[in-house]
Motif scaffolding. Structure first.
Motif, PDB file in Angstrom:
ATOM      1  N   ASN A  20     -27.166  51.963 -27.075  1.00  0.00           N
ATOM      2  CA  ASN A  20     -27.956  51.018 -26.272  1.00  0.00           C
ATOM      3  C   ASN A  20     -27.476  50.818 -24.827  1.00  0.00           C
ATOM      4  O   ASN A  20     -27.327  49.680 -24.374  1.00  0.00           O
ATOM      5  N   THR A  55     -29.766  53.634 -31.141  1.00  0.00           N
ATOM      6  CA  THR A  55     -30.609  52.678 -30.421  1.00  0.00           C
ATOM      7  C   THR A  55     -31.059  51.567 -31.354  1.00  0.00           C
ATOM      8  O   THR A  55     -31.344  51.808 -32.534  1.00  0.00           O
ATOM      9  N   SER A  89     -34.590  50.752 -25.756  1.00  0.00           N
ATOM     10  CA  SER A  89     -34.904  51.689 -26.837  1.00  0.00           C
ATOM     11  C   SER A  89     -35.821  52.802 -26.347  1.00  0.00           C
ATOM     12  O   SER A  89     -35.703  53.955 -26.776  1.00  0.00           O
TER      13      SER A  89
END
Length: 462
Positions: free
Chosen positions: A269, A393, A445
């Motif tokens: 992330n 993610t 994402s």
């Protein structure tokens, strides 16, 4: 190559969420003797990467970079041979004295620079995995501090020559050099790259006299820490151990790893990525559906840019129903961006969009980024697919203040985080909304999946 690929970007978040379980199982496990292990888990009670709030006698929240006293005992300092300074880190062991560990987890903190919290996250995460015995895993949590952070400004000011970095151009996330001063304000004649510090950690772990039983090093980063890990994987002076067959393949400045040592890079992330070439994905977002459609992978241009911004820092913020921009942390509204070409393929354009640290086109000067200037970036891009890199993610990490549906009510309550200020707003965790980042996607994402898909396209082209 080593790098995992996801061909179907529509399934990206599902696949990557599954990878999290795989990596947590295959790259984890706590430590030393059981008594010490229990003490460490007790010391970490209530502390994780979400943070730790300690209060003074007046009930005020103290410095978020300061750990609870129970974790003081885990503070270590690493001497960096290429510098006169040291880097603080948290660990239950010691990189300089070694041990019989079989695996090492180097856990990188986020933008809050609270290495202690990520140390405890690693301690809590690796408990009970099936691959490694708990006492066989060394946890190392480096702390790349700014000069006002507790670890260097208070705890270490009078006892050591602590290295520190500066937000902006000299940020640790990009591999830049440290400040020309130590935390005690004395002169630092030989600043050092944050990536050179990581090299030193790897060098010690690669030393068979110190760590004769080590089989794996897992470099793990979340958010800002993920930016460190991905950019380090792309630029490290260490070669992928499986790809070097003889000494003639080693270029000047490159370092080899013993073949049996697996080095794994886990990137979770990040707010932005370093792309491998000048192309970016076009995408178009619709307020009616609150979603974005992916276009082609191409080189952005000024004539194809849809939006521009007048924000001084070049950030993009949507306009709210009241006509103002998203409210910043200080309660004042930002300047909303405007549309210049409704039919443009790309969200925006910045002539420096492919400059390091968003790309590999330029920006490797001998002052701030001497570590990068010392490598052949074309060769680094070629080596990248042979590194053991994992992308993770959060499938629900879809928030950004740059999208028109960020807030439907416009109700403001300027206090702390903008994600709490608005009734209908989500928490975007200070995602980068400058144009080079927006060219990578609208939110985390989406950016993760686009980067993953572009890597797959690069592999197919080559």
């Amino acid at each position: 190559g080593y790098q995992r690929r996801v061909r179907d970007q529509n399934s990206c978040s599902m696949h990557l969420s599954s990878l999290f379980c795989l990596v947590a199982t295959a790259a984890a496990a706590p430590f030393v003797r059981l008594g010490a292990l229990r003490d460490m888990e007790k010391d970490c009670l209530g502390v994780n990467s979400s943070g730790f709030e300690s209060l003074n006698s007046n009930g005020d929240v103290l410095d978020p970079t300061e750990p609870p006293k129970s974790l003081y005992k885990y503070i270590r300092r690493l001497s960096v041979p290429s510098s006169k300074g040291v880097l603080p880190y948290y660990s239950q062991g010691n990189l300089s004295t070694g041990g019989s560990y079989k695996m090492a987890v180097i856990m990188f903190h986020g933008a809050t620079r609270n290495g202690f919290a990520y140390f405890c996250t690693a301690v809590n995460t690796i408990r009970g995995n099936q691959r490694w015995r708990q006492e066989d895993v060394l946890v190392v949590a480096p702390n790349f501090a700014y000069n006002h952070d507790w670890l260097v400004a208070v705890e270490g000011r009078n006892v050591s020559k602590d290295l520190y970095w500066v937000s902006g151009l000299l940020d640790y996330r990009t591999g830049s050099r440290s400040s020309r001063h130590f935390a005690d304000n004395s002169s630092n004649p030989v600043p050092v790259s944050s990536f050179a510090v990581i090299d030193q950690m790897v060098a010690l772990l690669n030393n068979t006299r110190l760590f004769p039983n080590l089989k794996m090093i897992s470099l793990v980063g979340h958010s800002a820490g993920a930016q460190v890990v991905q950019r380090y994987a792309l630029s490290t002076h260490y070669l992928p151990p499986m790809e070097i067959k003889n000494a003639s393949e080693v270029m000047p400045g490159e370092i080899t790893i013993r073949p049996e040592l697996d080095i794994r890079f886990v990137v979770a992330n990040p707010s932005s990525w370093a792309y491998l070439d000048e192309r970016r994905w076009a995408y178009d977002c619709k307020n009616t559906t609150k979603s974005c459609d992916q276009g082609e992978l191409a080189v952005p241009s000024q004539v194809e840019a849809r939006h521009e911004t007048d924000e001084p820092d070049g950030e993009f913020f949507t306009v709210l129903p009241n006509g103002q921009g998203v409210t910043g942390d200080d309660g004042s509204p930002m300047i909303p961006y405007h549309t210049v070409n409704p039919k443009g393929k790309f969200f925006c354009y910045d002539p420096d969009y492919n400059k390091w640290h968003y790309g590999v086109g330029s920006g490797f000067d001998n002052d701030t980024h001497a570590y990068l200037a010392a490598v052949n970036i074309t060769r680094q891009v070629q080596l990248y697919p042979f590194r053991n890199v994992w992308y993770l993610t959060g499938s629900l990490d879809k928030c950004t203040p740059a999208m028109p549906w960020y807030n439907q009510s416009g109700v403001t309550n300027p206090s702390n985080d903008v994600g709490i200020n608005f009734t209908d707003a989500c928490d975007f965790h200070h995602i980068d909304t400058r144009c080079p980042a927006m060219l990578e996607g609208p939110w985390r994402s989406y950016r993760d999946c686009l980067l993953y898909t572009s890597d797959a396209a690069d592999e197919e082209d080559s």
